[in-house]
Design a protein around this motif. Structure first.
Motif, PDB file in Angstrom:
ATOM      1  N   GLU A 340       0.831  -1.199   0.000  1.00  0.00           N
ATOM      2  CA  GLU A 340       0.000   0.000   0.000  1.00  0.00           C
ATOM      3  C   GLU A 340       0.873   1.259   0.000  1.00  0.00           C
ATOM      4  N   ALA A 341       1.939   1.229   0.801  1.00  0.00           N
ATOM      5  CA  ALA A 341       2.848   2.371   0.872  1.00  0.00           C
ATOM      6  C   ALA A 341       3.561   2.603  -0.455  1.00  0.00           C
ATOM      7  N   ALA A 342       3.961   1.510  -1.140  1.00  0.00           N
ATOM      8  CA  ALA A 342       4.677   1.632  -2.416  1.00  0.00           C
ATOM      9  C   ALA A 342       3.832   2.384  -3.441  1.00  0.00           C
ATOM     10  N   ARG A 343       2.554   2.057  -3.511  1.00  0.00           N
ATOM     11  CA  ARG A 343       1.665   2.731  -4.463  1.00  0.00           C
ATOM     12  C   ARG A 343       1.509   4.207  -4.129  1.00  0.00           C
ATOM     13  N   GLU A 344       1.368   4.506  -2.845  1.00  0.00           N
ATOM     14  CA  GLU A 344       1.190   5.907  -2.445  1.00  0.00           C
ATOM     15  C   GLU A 344       2.485   6.697  -2.611  1.00  0.00           C
ATOM     16  N   ILE A 345       3.621   6.079  -2.364  1.00  0.00           N
ATOM     17  CA  ILE A 345       4.903   6.768  -2.530  1.00  0.00           C
ATOM     18  C   ILE A 345       5.096   7.188  -3.982  1.00  0.00           C
ATOM     19  N   ASN A 370       8.680 -11.544  -0.524  1.00  0.00           N
ATOM     20  CA  ASN A 370       7.845 -10.385  -0.177  1.00  0.00           C
ATOM     21  C   ASN A 370       8.553  -9.076  -0.483  1.00  0.00           C
ATOM     22  N   ARG A 371       9.856  -9.044  -0.242  1.00  0.00           N
ATOM     23  CA  ARG A 371      10.618  -7.832  -0.580  1.00  0.00           C
ATOM     24  C   ARG A 371      10.575  -7.580  -2.079  1.00  0.00           C
ATOM     25  N   GLU A 372      10.654  -8.658  -2.861  1.00  0.00           N
ATOM     26  CA  GLU A 372      10.598  -8.512  -4.320  1.00  0.00           C
ATOM     27  C   GLU A 372       9.208  -8.060  -4.768  1.00  0.00           C
ATOM     28  N   ARG A 373       8.164  -8.524  -4.106  1.00  0.00           N
ATOM     29  CA  ARG A 373       6.795  -8.084  -4.428  1.00  0.00           C
ATOM     30  C   ARG A 373       6.656  -6.574  -4.259  1.00  0.00           C
ATOM     31  N   VAL A 374       7.212  -6.055  -3.188  1.00  0.00           N
ATOM     32  CA  VAL A 374       7.119  -4.614  -2.924  1.00  0.00           C
ATOM     33  C   VAL A 374       7.909  -3.825  -3.971  1.00  0.00           C
ATOM     34  N   LEU A 375       9.104  -4.306  -4.323  1.00  0.00           N
ATOM     35  CA  LEU A 375       9.893  -3.630  -5.363  1.00  0.00           C
ATOM     36  C   LEU A 375       9.166  -3.654  -6.707  1.00  0.00           C
ATOM     37  N   THR A 376       8.541  -4.784  -7.035  1.00  0.00           N
ATOM     38  CA  THR A 376       7.797  -4.900  -8.294  1.00  0.00           C
ATOM     39  C   THR A 376       6.622  -3.930  -8.323  1.00  0.00           C
ATOM     40  N   LEU A 378       6.358  -1.135  -6.640  1.00  0.00           N
ATOM     41  CA  LEU A 378       6.893   0.222  -6.724  1.00  0.00           C
ATOM     42  C   LEU A 378       7.296   0.557  -8.155  1.00  0.00           C
ATOM     43  N   ARG A 379       7.945  -0.390  -8.832  1.00  0.00           N
ATOM     44  CA  ARG A 379       8.362  -0.151 -10.222  1.00  0.00           C
ATOM     45  C   ARG A 379       7.151   0.012 -11.136  1.00  0.00           C
ATOM     46  N   VAL A 389      11.871   7.425 -13.779  1.00  0.00           N
ATOM     47  CA  VAL A 389      12.148   6.954 -12.424  1.00  0.00           C
ATOM     48  C   VAL A 389      12.897   5.633 -12.526  1.00  0.00           C
ATOM     49  N   ALA A 390      14.000   5.504 -11.790  1.00  0.00           N
ATOM     50  CA  ALA A 390      14.769   4.257 -11.766  1.00  0.00           C
ATOM     51  C   ALA A 390      14.774   3.719 -10.346  1.00  0.00           C
ATOM     52  N   VAL A 391      14.130   2.573 -10.134  1.00  0.00           N
ATOM     53  CA  VAL A 391      14.155   1.898  -8.830  1.00  0.00           C
ATOM     54  C   VAL A 391      15.357   0.967  -8.838  1.00  0.00           C
ATOM     55  N   LEU A 392      16.377   1.284  -8.045  1.00  0.00           N
ATOM     56  CA  LEU A 392      17.665   0.616  -8.134  1.00  0.00           C
ATOM     57  C   LEU A 392      17.762  -0.636  -7.283  1.00  0.00           C
ATOM     58  N   GLY A 393      16.864  -0.796  -6.326  1.00  0.00           N
ATOM     59  CA  GLY A 393      16.901  -1.993  -5.503  1.00  0.00           C
ATOM     60  C   GLY A 393      17.042  -1.666  -4.037  1.00  0.00           C
ATOM     61  N   MET A 394      17.382  -2.687  -3.256  1.00  0.00           N
ATOM     62  CA  MET A 394      17.422  -2.559  -1.809  1.00  0.00           C
ATOM     63  C   MET A 394      18.863  -2.676  -1.323  1.00  0.00           C
ATOM     64  N   THR A 395      19.256  -1.815  -0.397  1.00  0.00           N
ATOM     65  CA  THR A 395      20.598  -1.840   0.158  1.00  0.00           C
ATOM     66  C   THR A 395      20.714  -2.929   1.221  1.00  0.00           C
TER      67      THR A 395
END
Length: 515
Positions: A340-345, A370-376, A378-379, A389-395
């Motif tokens: 939900e946060a990814a869509r609003e961001i 689940n982390r990959e679901r959120v990144l997908t 967001l992209r 917009v370039a979503v580069l991934g998670m640190t």
């Protein structure tokens, strides 16, 4: 429902893009003295700095513009790299276009590769044209293109037969030295539409050059399309379901543009004549106010927190109260909140026009899937943005990195200014600290001037502290007469007099009796 709302009420042009009633993008008319993205200037090089491979160009706007070496390379330069001092010289006159507006104390960024964007095409005039320029680096283009050709076609047009047809059509319409980028929107456009738009863009450029002839350097050559044309172009006027316009002159301008450049939008045009202002009626004003706030609530009960620094924007995701007491139940609740946060961001980045580096601290998820679901997610939402917009991934720390192309100043920069009290920090001195500073200064006056009493003017919050006697347990440096002022900023005070007790008392009575 996708809707464009335009208002010219009060003489100010404003435009909004809404999806299902939610504000997605906002444009407003700005002062003409500001160097806006897309503006073309005839400027003069004031300084060349080989150490940073850049130059500064006076464009007549008070602050010199920044020209990096890659933006000064000539047309068809290929892979050749040349130093900045071989490309420009101090005192040289250049035709430059603002590619990034001034923001947060930084100078506007310019390029010698002039482009005039339209709905179907980006026209590259002979002056300052560079073949192979990425459309994502062009104001209003926003699509990748093939490099190195006089005619470039968006890579998003996959059908090779259509690509070849569009390339041949555009090439046949160009004059010597001209270039063009064919945008994705031209894929299903007719030959006549393409030709009409190219003629329109070419005419606009030539008229701008003619109007600037004979003017002293530096000077403005032309601006990007007016706000209404830019909004119809960038918001995808032909893809929306309704275009509602408030005020007669704005409605007439929209109708003219629809007939000339956006024929598919003409039937969707409606004039608004309600008593309530259009943006109040659509709830735009309230949504803009929320977009300026630091904290944004989420439907599930969580919230986002936006913090901006000089270097980047940081977003924190909080779930609030969620059900689940641990294990898989907690993981599912956290993942749902993050989705939900990814869509609003993604929506907030576009609405707030936040550019540059963005770090997002999602709530920690244990499972990689689940982390990959959120990144997908967001992209997918970021792909709807008109800015790249370039979503580069998670640190390694679990922070999501992304970048969003910065062209204009952010919504906050356009609609607000630094607080005169806090200087833009959002915080002021505590009343304890303010009281301590006052008594420190008074103690210094006692030692240096042997003052017996003082008359001070203080803001309401400090007056209430002093009136409550909270300072009595500390030794007073002198007798104090206090006046309350509702005009002083919350962290300021004024010592009006320090000296003899009789004079301090007389001044206190005199000022206390003043209306």
């Amino acid at each position: 429902m996708k809707q464009v709302a335009i208002s010219g009420a009060g003489g100010w042009l404003r435009a909004a893009l809404l999806e299902q009633g939610r504000l997605v993008e906002w444009r407003s008319e700005q002062a003409e003295t500001e160097p806006l993205a897309g503006c073309v200037y005839r400027g003069r090089v004031t300084d060349v700095l080989p150490g940073i491979q850049a130059a500064f160009v006076d464009i007549g706007q008070g602050k010199n513009a920044f020209l990096y070496v890659d933006d000064a390379l000539p047309p068809f330069h290929g892979t050749e790299k040349r130093p900045i001092n071989e490309l420009v010289r101090v005192g040289e006159t250049l035709l430059v276009q603002v590619s990034k507006e001034a923001a947060e104390g930084k100078a506007p960024k310019v390029t010698t590769r002039v482009s005039i964007p339209g709905r179907l095409l980006v026209y590259l005039p002979p002056e300052g044209r560079a073949a192979g320029m990425s459309a994502s680096g062009l104001p209003g283009a926003g699509v990748p293109v093939e490099p190195g050709a006089r005619v470039s076609v968006s890579r998003k047009i996959a059908d090779e037969a259509k690509r070849r047809k569009l390339r041949e059509l555009a090439a046949g319409l160009l004059a010597d030295g001209e270039g063009v980028i064919v945008r994705t929107e031209a894929e299903n456009a007719g030959d006549e539409e393409v030709a009409r738009e190219l003629a329109y863009l070419r005419k606009r450029w030539r008229e701008a050059l003619a109007s600037a002839a004979g003017r002293k350097t530096p000077c403005l050559i032309c601006r990007d399309a007016d706000l209404i044309e830019a909004a119809l172009r960038d918001f995808g006027a032909e893809d929306v379901e309704e275009i509602v316009v408030e005020e007669a002159a704005a409605f007439q301008r929209v109708r003219e543009l629809a007939e000339a450049l956006f024929p598919g939008a003409a039937d969707k045009l409606r004039r608004y004549q309600g008593r309530e202002p259009l943006f109040e009626r659509l709830g735009v004003a309230a949504q803009l106010d929320r977009a300026l706030q630091r904290r944004i609530p989420l439907p599930s009960g969580g919230h986002l927190v936006f913090d901006r620094t000089e270097a980047m924007t940081v977003i924190d995701v909080n779930t609030g109260a969620f059900s689940g007491k641990g294990g898989q139940q907690r993981e599912q609740a956290v993942t749902a909140a993050n989705l939900e946060a990814a869509r609003e961001i993604a929506r907030q980045l576009r609405l707030r026009d936040i550019g540059g580096i963005v770090l997002i601290d999602f709530v920690n998820m244990q499972e990689a899937a689940n982390r990959e679901r959120v990144l997908t997610a967001l992209r997918a939402e970021a792909a709807k943005d008109t800015a790249p917009v370039a979503v580069l991934g998670m640190t390694a720390l679990g922070l999501v990195e992304l970048t969003r192309k910065r062209v204009r100043a952010s919504l906050a920069e356009r609609m607000t200014e630094p607080c005169p009290c806090c200087g833009g920090t959002g915080r002021v001195l505590s009343v304890d600290e303010l009281e301590r500073r006052l008594f420190d200064e008074l103690s210094g006056l006692v030692r240096s001037q042997e003052a017996e009493a003082a008359l001070v003017e203080v803001p309401a919050r400090l007056y209430e502290r002093l009136a409550a006697g909270g300072h009595e347990e500390r030794e007073r440096p002198l007798h104090l007469y206090v006046l309350r002022s509702d005009r002083l900023p919350p962290e300021r005070y004024r010592i009006l007099y320090a000296g003899r007790s009789e004079e301090a008392e007389r001044l206190y009575r005199e000022k206390s009796e003043m209306p």
